[in-house]
Design an enzyme around this catalytic site. Structure first.
Site, PDB file in Angstrom:
ATOM      1  N   TYR A  67       0.822  -1.199   0.000  1.00  0.00           N
ATOM      2  CA  TYR A  67       0.000   0.000   0.000  1.00  0.00           C
ATOM      3  C   TYR A  67       0.865   1.263   0.000  1.00  0.00           C
ATOM      4  O   TYR A  67       1.780   1.405  -0.804  1.00  0.00           O
ATOM      5  CB  TYR A  67      -0.996  -0.022   1.163  1.00  0.00           C
ATOM      6  CG  TYR A  67      -2.158  -0.960   0.944  1.00  0.00           C
ATOM      7  CD1 TYR A  67      -3.176  -0.641   0.035  1.00  0.00           C
ATOM      8  CD2 TYR A  67      -2.272  -2.171   1.612  1.00  0.00           C
ATOM      9  CE1 TYR A  67      -4.256  -1.486  -0.184  1.00  0.00           C
ATOM     10  CE2 TYR A  67      -3.349  -3.027   1.400  1.00  0.00           C
ATOM     11  CZ  TYR A  67      -4.336  -2.673   0.503  1.00  0.00           C
ATOM     12  OH  TYR A  67      -5.392  -3.517   0.286  1.00  0.00           O
ATOM     13  N   SER A  68       0.612   2.202   0.915  1.00  0.00           N
ATOM     14  CA  SER A  68       1.246   3.520   0.812  1.00  0.00           C
ATOM     15  C   SER A  68       2.714   3.552   1.212  1.00  0.00           C
ATOM     16  O   SER A  68       3.357   4.593   1.044  1.00  0.00           O
ATOM     17  CB  SER A  68       0.477   4.549   1.641  1.00  0.00           C
ATOM     18  OG  SER A  68      -0.716   4.900   0.983  1.00  0.00           O
ATOM     19  N   ALA A  69       3.275   2.462   1.694  1.00  0.00           N
ATOM     20  CA  ALA A  69       4.725   2.431   1.856  1.00  0.00           C
ATOM     21  C   ALA A  69       5.397   2.609   0.497  1.00  0.00           C
ATOM     22  O   ALA A  69       6.573   2.976   0.427  1.00  0.00           O
ATOM     23  CB  ALA A  69       5.167   1.123   2.509  1.00  0.00           C
ATOM     24  N   LYS A  71       4.833   5.028  -1.408  1.00  0.00           N
ATOM     25  CA  LYS A  71       5.104   6.459  -1.576  1.00  0.00           C
ATOM     26  C   LYS A  71       6.556   6.806  -1.262  1.00  0.00           C
ATOM     27  O   LYS A  71       7.132   7.719  -1.860  1.00  0.00           O
ATOM     28  CB  LYS A  71       4.156   7.287  -0.701  1.00  0.00           C
ATOM     29  CG  LYS A  71       2.697   7.281  -1.163  1.00  0.00           C
ATOM     30  CD  LYS A  71       1.846   8.171  -0.275  1.00  0.00           C
ATOM     31  CE  LYS A  71       0.411   8.315  -0.795  1.00  0.00           C
ATOM     32  NZ  LYS A  71      -0.398   7.103  -0.587  1.00  0.00           N
ATOM     33  N   TYR A 157      -3.883  14.289   3.463  1.00  0.00           N
ATOM     34  CA  TYR A 157      -3.269  13.116   2.868  1.00  0.00           C
ATOM     35  C   TYR A 157      -3.901  12.773   1.519  1.00  0.00           C
ATOM     36  O   TYR A 157      -5.060  12.378   1.449  1.00  0.00           O
ATOM     37  CB  TYR A 157      -3.397  11.944   3.831  1.00  0.00           C
ATOM     38  CG  TYR A 157      -2.644  10.708   3.428  1.00  0.00           C
ATOM     39  CD1 TYR A 157      -1.291  10.771   3.136  1.00  0.00           C
ATOM     40  CD2 TYR A 157      -3.285   9.473   3.376  1.00  0.00           C
ATOM     41  CE1 TYR A 157      -0.593   9.628   2.786  1.00  0.00           C
ATOM     42  CE2 TYR A 157      -2.599   8.328   3.035  1.00  0.00           C
ATOM     43  CZ  TYR A 157      -1.250   8.410   2.731  1.00  0.00           C
ATOM     44  OH  TYR A 157      -0.561   7.275   2.379  1.00  0.00           O
TER      45      TYR A 157
END
Length: 390
Positions: A67-69, A71, A157
């Protein structure tokens, strides 16, 4: 008892103990954790199963969607372009992406995209998922979109849109998609098992995610029964027009099946990176220092990237958050290993970060997606690392 495989250096035994505790007490099903110190691996552990239905064991080379890791990987790519003089973080986005200037966005600097200050958290008209996955329709929609707040006056966010926004700047500047740039300039030199856009040949190595349902759905609880510190956040969850909901509803349908081959093969630089804990830790180790002759960012680039750009109440998460230029910075709820650390969490528990003061780089990935403040798995591992280096 879950079998734990891998290696640890002397002095890092508390990390292994915390990793075992995650399985015994904190509901891990399949997971891996890796820690580098001063450019060398000191923890590399894995255990559990990739799929409870089949019992297929988690192996050294199991891949996990984080997921957002993701980014943090995408931000590193953008910062590398800035260091090479190809991208000015303080220049208007429209310098590189002229169509972006529409609807009052001509003066938004690139840095505000990375630090969640651009006000482009949602679309007035969500796009069909197939169009969003094909890239061009989504970036065209974002270029035409009016910001939800005056850019630079607040932060929130950009959970989904961040990837297309930052990814399109990377594409315009480098001539390559984010996934291609990452593969060429970061993964290949470091030998990383991490993909933004999964090749079909790697599909069989990916662990299947298991989602835990909350014991209590706070959106159904009478408002007076909700703890006061959570009331504003829960009110936002209940409101379909809130940024908290609209930021994750930019596609139709809003729910995205991240286990599907189509989604994993697409490039979503905000949220569908797939790799190992080892790859994330090794990448962050090369961000703060040299790893086998490779360093990704110079100290001055890193200092600029980790300088606080936005903090305080987050318009989407309705809680305090802190951002540098692309990276999350430590907060009370995500302390990492110290005040100089930086990195990024991912939905449901994953975490990757570096702490230049301690010479530490950390990656934790898992397939049990657990949301809420009661998920302490990554935090207990990070605390064990902090104690080990102390």
């Amino acid at each position: 008892m879950t079998t734990i495989n891998g290696e640890i250096a002397p002095g890092f035994e508390p990390v292994r103990e915390a990793f075992i505790a995650n399985f015994n007490r904190h509901e891990d099903i399949g997971a891996a954790v890796c820690v580098y110190q001063h450019g060398r691996p000191v923890v590399d552990l894995w255990g559990g199963v990739t799929d409870p239905e089949t019992g297929r064991p988690w192996t050294r080379d199991t891949l996990q969607l984080v997921y957002s890791a993701t980014k943090g990987a995408t931000a590193t790519a953008a910062l590398m372009l800035a260091e090479r003089g190809m991208l000015d973080m303080d220049a208007p986005v429209a310098r590189y992406w002229p169509e972006f200037a529409a609807n009052g966005k001509a003066d938004i600097p690139v840095r505000w995209l990375l630090s969640h200050q651009a006000g482009l958290v949602a679309l007035d008209r969500p796009l069909p998922l197939a169009e969003a996955l094909s890239w061009e329709p989504m970036v065209a929609a974002l270029a035409a979109q009016r910001p939800q707040w005056t850019p630079g006056t607040a932060h929130g966010y950009h959970g989904r849109t961040w990837g297309w926004l930052v990814g399109e700047v990377i594409r315009r500047v480098s001539g390559r998609s984010t996934g291609r740039f990452f593969a060429d300039e970061i993964a290949r030199p470091l030998g990383l098992d991490f993909f933004i856009g999964l090749p079909m040949s790697e599909r069989d190595r990916v662990s299947r995610m298991v989602y835990r349902r909350p014991a209590v759905d706070l959106t159904t609880v009478p408002a007076e029964s909700i703890p006061e510190k959570l009331r504003e956040q829960v009110a936002a969850w209940r409101d379909p027009d809130s940024f908290s909901n609209r930021a994750f509803a930019v596609t139709d349908p809003a729910a995205i099946d991240f286990d599907s081959p189509e989604v994993q093969a697409a490039e979503l630089p905000s949220s569908n990176g797939i790799g190992t804990a080892r790859a994330l830790a090794r990448m962050y180790a090369a961000v703060i220092g040299e790893v086998d002759g490779v360093r990704l960012l110079a100290p001055e680039t890193l200092a600029s990237a980790t300088k606080e750009q936005a903090s305080g109440k987050d318009q989407v998460m309705v809680m305090p958050s802190r951002f540098g230029t692309g990276y999350m910075l430590p907060t009370e709820g995500n302390a990492m290993t110290g005040p100089q650390a930086f990195g990024h969490t991912g939905r449901g528990g994953s975490l990757a970060f570096a702490d230049p003061q301690q010479g530490i780089a950390f990656g934790y990935v898992m397939n049990h997606i657990v949301s809420g403040s009661d998920d302490v798995r990554a935090a207990t591992l990070a605390e064990a690392v902090r104690k080990a280096v102390a």
